[in-house]
Design a protein around this motif. Structure first.
Motif, PDB file in Angstrom:
ATOM      1  N   LYS A 198       0.821  -1.205   0.000  1.00  0.00           N
ATOM      2  CA  LYS A 198       0.000   0.000   0.000  1.00  0.00           C
ATOM      3  C   LYS A 198       0.859   1.261   0.000  1.00  0.00           C
ATOM      4  O   LYS A 198       1.889   1.323   0.654  1.00  0.00           O
ATOM      5  CB  LYS A 198      -0.923   0.005   1.221  1.00  0.00           C
ATOM      6  N   ILE A 199       0.406   2.254  -0.740  1.00  0.00           N
ATOM      7  CA  ILE A 199       0.998   3.584  -0.725  1.00  0.00           C
ATOM      8  C   ILE A 199      -0.114   4.560  -0.389  1.00  0.00           C
ATOM      9  O   ILE A 199      -1.151   4.581  -1.058  1.00  0.00           O
ATOM     10  CB  ILE A 199       1.616   3.969  -2.083  1.00  0.00           C
ATOM     11  N   GLU A 200       0.073   5.355   0.645  1.00  0.00           N
ATOM     12  CA  GLU A 200      -0.913   6.376   0.988  1.00  0.00           C
ATOM     13  C   GLU A 200      -0.608   7.648   0.207  1.00  0.00           C
ATOM     14  O   GLU A 200       0.466   8.232   0.332  1.00  0.00           O
ATOM     15  CB  GLU A 200      -0.895   6.666   2.488  1.00  0.00           C
ATOM     16  N   ILE A 201      -1.568   8.067  -0.607  1.00  0.00           N
ATOM     17  CA  ILE A 201      -1.437   9.299  -1.364  1.00  0.00           C
ATOM     18  C   ILE A 201      -1.935  10.447  -0.501  1.00  0.00           C
ATOM     19  O   ILE A 201      -3.096  10.476  -0.090  1.00  0.00           O
ATOM     20  CB  ILE A 201      -2.235   9.236  -2.680  1.00  0.00           C
ATOM     21  N   ILE A 244      -9.019   9.487  -2.237  1.00  0.00           N
ATOM     22  CA  ILE A 244      -7.950  10.068  -1.417  1.00  0.00           C
ATOM     23  C   ILE A 244      -8.508  10.425  -0.046  1.00  0.00           C
ATOM     24  O   ILE A 244      -9.532  11.093   0.060  1.00  0.00           O
ATOM     25  CB  ILE A 244      -7.337  11.294  -2.105  1.00  0.00           C
ATOM     26  N   LYS A 245      -7.833   9.997   0.984  1.00  0.00           N
ATOM     27  CA  LYS A 245      -8.331  10.165   2.345  1.00  0.00           C
ATOM     28  C   LYS A 245      -7.508  11.135   3.192  1.00  0.00           C
ATOM     29  O   LYS A 245      -7.875  11.448   4.327  1.00  0.00           O
ATOM     30  CB  LYS A 245      -8.412   8.808   3.053  1.00  0.00           C
ATOM     31  N   SER A 246      -6.391  11.600   2.677  1.00  0.00           N
ATOM     32  CA  SER A 246      -5.546  12.540   3.403  1.00  0.00           C
ATOM     33  C   SER A 246      -5.297  13.753   2.516  1.00  0.00           C
ATOM     34  O   SER A 246      -4.691  13.627   1.447  1.00  0.00           O
ATOM     35  CB  SER A 246      -4.217  11.883   3.795  1.00  0.00           C
ATOM     36  N   ILE A 247      -5.783  14.924   2.936  1.00  0.00           N
ATOM     37  CA  ILE A 247      -5.727  16.119   2.091  1.00  0.00           C
ATOM     38  C   ILE A 247      -5.298  17.335   2.908  1.00  0.00           C
ATOM     39  O   ILE A 247      -5.857  17.626   3.967  1.00  0.00           O
ATOM     40  CB  ILE A 247      -7.107  16.408   1.451  1.00  0.00           C
ATOM     41  N   GLN A 248      -4.300  18.043   2.402  1.00  0.00           N
ATOM     42  CA  GLN A 248      -3.907  19.318   2.978  1.00  0.00           C
ATOM     43  C   GLN A 248      -4.797  20.383   2.333  1.00  0.00           C
ATOM     44  O   GLN A 248      -4.599  20.775   1.192  1.00  0.00           O
ATOM     45  CB  GLN A 248      -2.425  19.594   2.689  1.00  0.00           C
ATOM     46  N   VAL A 249      -5.801  20.848   3.082  1.00  0.00           N
ATOM     47  CA  VAL A 249      -6.880  21.619   2.477  1.00  0.00           C
ATOM     48  C   VAL A 249      -6.554  23.094   2.284  1.00  0.00           C
ATOM     49  O   VAL A 249      -7.178  23.761   1.443  1.00  0.00           O
ATOM     50  CB  VAL A 249      -8.181  21.474   3.290  1.00  0.00           C
ATOM     51  N   THR A 250      -5.588  23.630   3.040  1.00  0.00           N
ATOM     52  CA  THR A 250      -5.267  25.053   2.936  1.00  0.00           C
ATOM     53  C   THR A 250      -4.038  25.334   3.782  1.00  0.00           C
ATOM     54  O   THR A 250      -3.372  24.402   4.258  1.00  0.00           O
ATOM     55  CB  THR A 250      -6.454  25.922   3.416  1.00  0.00           C
ATOM     56  N   LEU A 303     -14.468  20.207   6.998  1.00  0.00           N
ATOM     57  CA  LEU A 303     -14.730  19.449   8.223  1.00  0.00           C
ATOM     58  C   LEU A 303     -16.197  19.047   8.320  1.00  0.00           C
ATOM     59  O   LEU A 303     -16.518  17.964   8.824  1.00  0.00           O
ATOM     60  CB  LEU A 303     -14.326  20.271   9.445  1.00  0.00           C
ATOM     61  N   GLU A 304     -17.071  19.890   7.839  1.00  0.00           N
ATOM     62  CA  GLU A 304     -18.502  19.554   7.844  1.00  0.00           C
ATOM     63  C   GLU A 304     -18.815  18.459   6.829  1.00  0.00           C
ATOM     64  O   GLU A 304     -19.599  17.546   7.105  1.00  0.00           O
ATOM     65  CB  GLU A 304     -19.332  20.804   7.540  1.00  0.00           C
ATOM     66  N   ARG A 305     -18.198  18.520   5.672  1.00  0.00           N
ATOM     67  CA  ARG A 305     -18.478  17.563   4.600  1.00  0.00           C
ATOM     68  C   ARG A 305     -17.800  16.209   4.816  1.00  0.00           C
ATOM     69  O   ARG A 305     -18.352  15.172   4.452  1.00  0.00           O
ATOM     70  CB  ARG A 305     -18.034  18.136   3.246  1.00  0.00           C
ATOM     71  N   TYR A 306     -16.570  16.247   5.346  1.00  0.00           N
ATOM     72  CA  TYR A 306     -15.765  15.027   5.425  1.00  0.00           C
ATOM     73  C   TYR A 306     -15.223  14.816   6.840  1.00  0.00           C
ATOM     74  O   TYR A 306     -14.011  14.856   7.071  1.00  0.00           O
ATOM     75  CB  TYR A 306     -14.594  15.103   4.441  1.00  0.00           C
ATOM     76  N   PRO A 307     -16.098  14.579   7.808  1.00  0.00           N
ATOM     77  CA  PRO A 307     -15.651  14.474   9.207  1.00  0.00           C
ATOM     78  C   PRO A 307     -14.750  13.275   9.488  1.00  0.00           C
ATOM     79  O   PRO A 307     -14.026  13.270  10.487  1.00  0.00           O
ATOM     80  CB  PRO A 307     -16.959  14.375   9.989  1.00  0.00           C
ATOM     81  N   ASP A 308     -14.775  12.272   8.605  1.00  0.00           N
ATOM     82  CA  ASP A 308     -14.008  11.048   8.868  1.00  0.00           C
ATOM     83  C   ASP A 308     -12.679  10.994   8.121  1.00  0.00           C
ATOM     84  O   ASP A 308     -11.945  10.013   8.249  1.00  0.00           O
ATOM     85  CB  ASP A 308     -14.847   9.816   8.500  1.00  0.00           C
ATOM     86  N   LEU A 309     -12.371  12.031   7.343  1.00  0.00           N
ATOM     87  CA  LEU A 309     -11.131  12.014   6.573  1.00  0.00           C
ATOM     88  C   LEU A 309      -9.996  12.672   7.346  1.00  0.00           C
ATOM     89  O   LEU A 309     -10.200  13.377   8.330  1.00  0.00           O
ATOM     90  CB  LEU A 309     -11.328  12.726   5.233  1.00  0.00           C
ATOM     91  N   LYS A 325       4.143   6.875   2.510  1.00  0.00           N
ATOM     92  CA  LYS A 325       3.261   8.046   2.526  1.00  0.00           C
ATOM     93  C   LYS A 325       3.865   9.091   1.597  1.00  0.00           C
ATOM     94  O   LYS A 325       4.950   9.618   1.859  1.00  0.00           O
ATOM     95  CB  LYS A 325       3.124   8.599   3.951  1.00  0.00           C
ATOM     96  N   VAL A 326       3.139   9.397   0.525  1.00  0.00           N
ATOM     97  CA  VAL A 326       3.670  10.211  -0.559  1.00  0.00           C
ATOM     98  C   VAL A 326       2.799  11.439  -0.773  1.00  0.00           C
ATOM     99  O   VAL A 326       1.590  11.325  -0.957  1.00  0.00           O
ATOM    100  CB  VAL A 326       3.732   9.383  -1.860  1.00  0.00           C
ATOM    101  N   GLN A 327       3.420  12.621  -0.755  1.00  0.00           N
ATOM    102  CA  GLN A 327       2.682  13.844  -1.043  1.00  0.00           C
ATOM    103  C   GLN A 327       2.792  14.178  -2.525  1.00  0.00           C
ATOM    104  O   GLN A 327       3.894  14.206  -3.093  1.00  0.00           O
ATOM    105  CB  GLN A 327       3.223  15.010  -0.212  1.00  0.00           C
ATOM    106  N   THR A 328       1.637  14.439  -3.138  1.00  0.00           N
ATOM    107  CA  THR A 328       1.577  14.846  -4.540  1.00  0.00           C
ATOM    108  C   THR A 328       0.504  15.918  -4.682  1.00  0.00           C
ATOM    109  O   THR A 328      -0.277  16.152  -3.755  1.00  0.00           O
ATOM    110  CB  THR A 328       1.225  13.665  -5.460  1.00  0.00           C
ATOM    111  N   ALA A 329       0.452  16.567  -5.854  1.00  0.00           N
ATOM    112  CA  ALA A 329      -0.527  17.627  -6.076  1.00  0.00           C
ATOM    113  C   ALA A 329      -1.269  17.391  -7.385  1.00  0.00           C
ATOM    114  O   ALA A 329      -0.651  17.117  -8.422  1.00  0.00           O
ATOM    115  CB  ALA A 329       0.148  18.993  -6.095  1.00  0.00           C
TER     116      ALA A 329
END
Length: 302
Positions: A5-8, A41-47, A69-75, A227-231
């Protein structure tokens, strides 16, 4: 045997958008994030919670964070904070994970966050003490080279990691801030970090300045990084680092590793639709993703 597994970890809504000069409407940002979530994708840097005077693109940080946070409380949603003020604002919005940034390069740190190393580490210690229940990641900027100071020695990187470790950091993101890395350097630095700090979590963040983003990122995976960060769209760049181009493209990297049998949990077709929406709705010439289209008979690029 099950694929590895690779976490994006998607950083487009922060690192990708911060270099777009024209303000992106909040609803467009949220539609991009919604598409990323739908792709798996379950891990997002939102701002990022930075001064609008420094990066005007992030002036809607609170609105974006609250909506997500309201839309995706479990992510796993998180943000970048350059200082204690930003950390407080992010926590007040309800975020449970923050990324703080310090550069290995003294010069870049002073240009990026207007602080010396001592000042940055002192404030990081304050954040750790103030928020013991919040996960704090440390972006280790200029790990693989600096636009102002040139090469960064392995000894310097390891001393930096040790200093952060000593005050309690257990999650590191090794960043190729301006795309100076190459596979052998990745092997040397990542290998040493993983061997030395076996009780820590490591991520990798590679810019695609010389079209080496995918090979450098995958080299880190082969070294043991999962764990890999991409855009999305390959957007990005550091406003305070001359020569920093876009990040490694999420869709390009996902396409490659999915085809290789790695388990990312990301649906490429849905991700591609999000990249197309981004290209159609965000004014920027800085797209490094190749936007691969697949039908039943052939693979083509455009």
């Amino acid at each position: 045997m099950a694929p590895k597994k690779i976490e994006i970890i998607e950083v487009g809504p922060r690192d990708g958008f911060q270099n777009v000069p024209e303000f992106i409407p909040t609803d467009v940002k949220l539609k991009v994030i919604d598409g990323l979530v739908k792709s798996g994708i379950k891990s997002i840097q939102v701002t990022s919670f930075v001064s609008p005077k420094a990066i005007a693109q992030m002036k809607d940080a609170k609105d974006v964070t609250t909506a997500c946070l309201e839309r995706y409380p479990d992510l796993q949603l998180f943000t970048l904070v350059p200082n204690l003020y930003g950390a407080k604002a992010a926590v007040e919005c309800g975020l449970k994970e923050l990324t703080y940034v310090i550069s290995v390069s003294d010069t870049h740190n002073e240009k990026n966050v207007k602080r010396t190393h001592d000042q940055s580490f002192e404030e990081l210690a304050q954040i750790l003490e103030l928020y013991p229940d919040i996960k704090i990641n440390l972006d280790v900027a200029t790990t693989f080279g600096c636009p102002f100071e040139g090469d960064i020695s392995l000894e310097r990187v390891m001393a930096f990691l040790q200093r952060a470790y000593n005050i309690g950091i257990r999650s590191f993101n090794l960043c190729d801030t301006v795309g100076l890395a190459h596979p052998e350097l990745i092997k040397e630095v990542v290998g040493s970090a993983l061997r030395t700090y076996q009780d820590c979590e490591f991520q990798i963040h590679i810019h695609d300045t010389r079209n080496m983003g995918i090979i450098n990122t995958f080299t880190a995976v082969e070294c043991g990084i999962d764990k890999v960060q991409t855009a999305i769209g390959g957007l990005g760049g550091c406003p305070f680092a001359p020569g920093a181009s876009g990040n490694t493209s999420t869709e390009d990297f996902v396409y490659m590793v999915n085809r290789m049998g790695y388990d990312t949990g990301v649906d490429f077709d849905t991700l591609l639709q999000t990249a197309k929406y981004l290209k159609d709705n965000v004014s920027s010439g800085n797209y490094s993703g190749h936007h691969i289209f697949i039908d039943k008979t052939k693979v083509s690029t455009q």
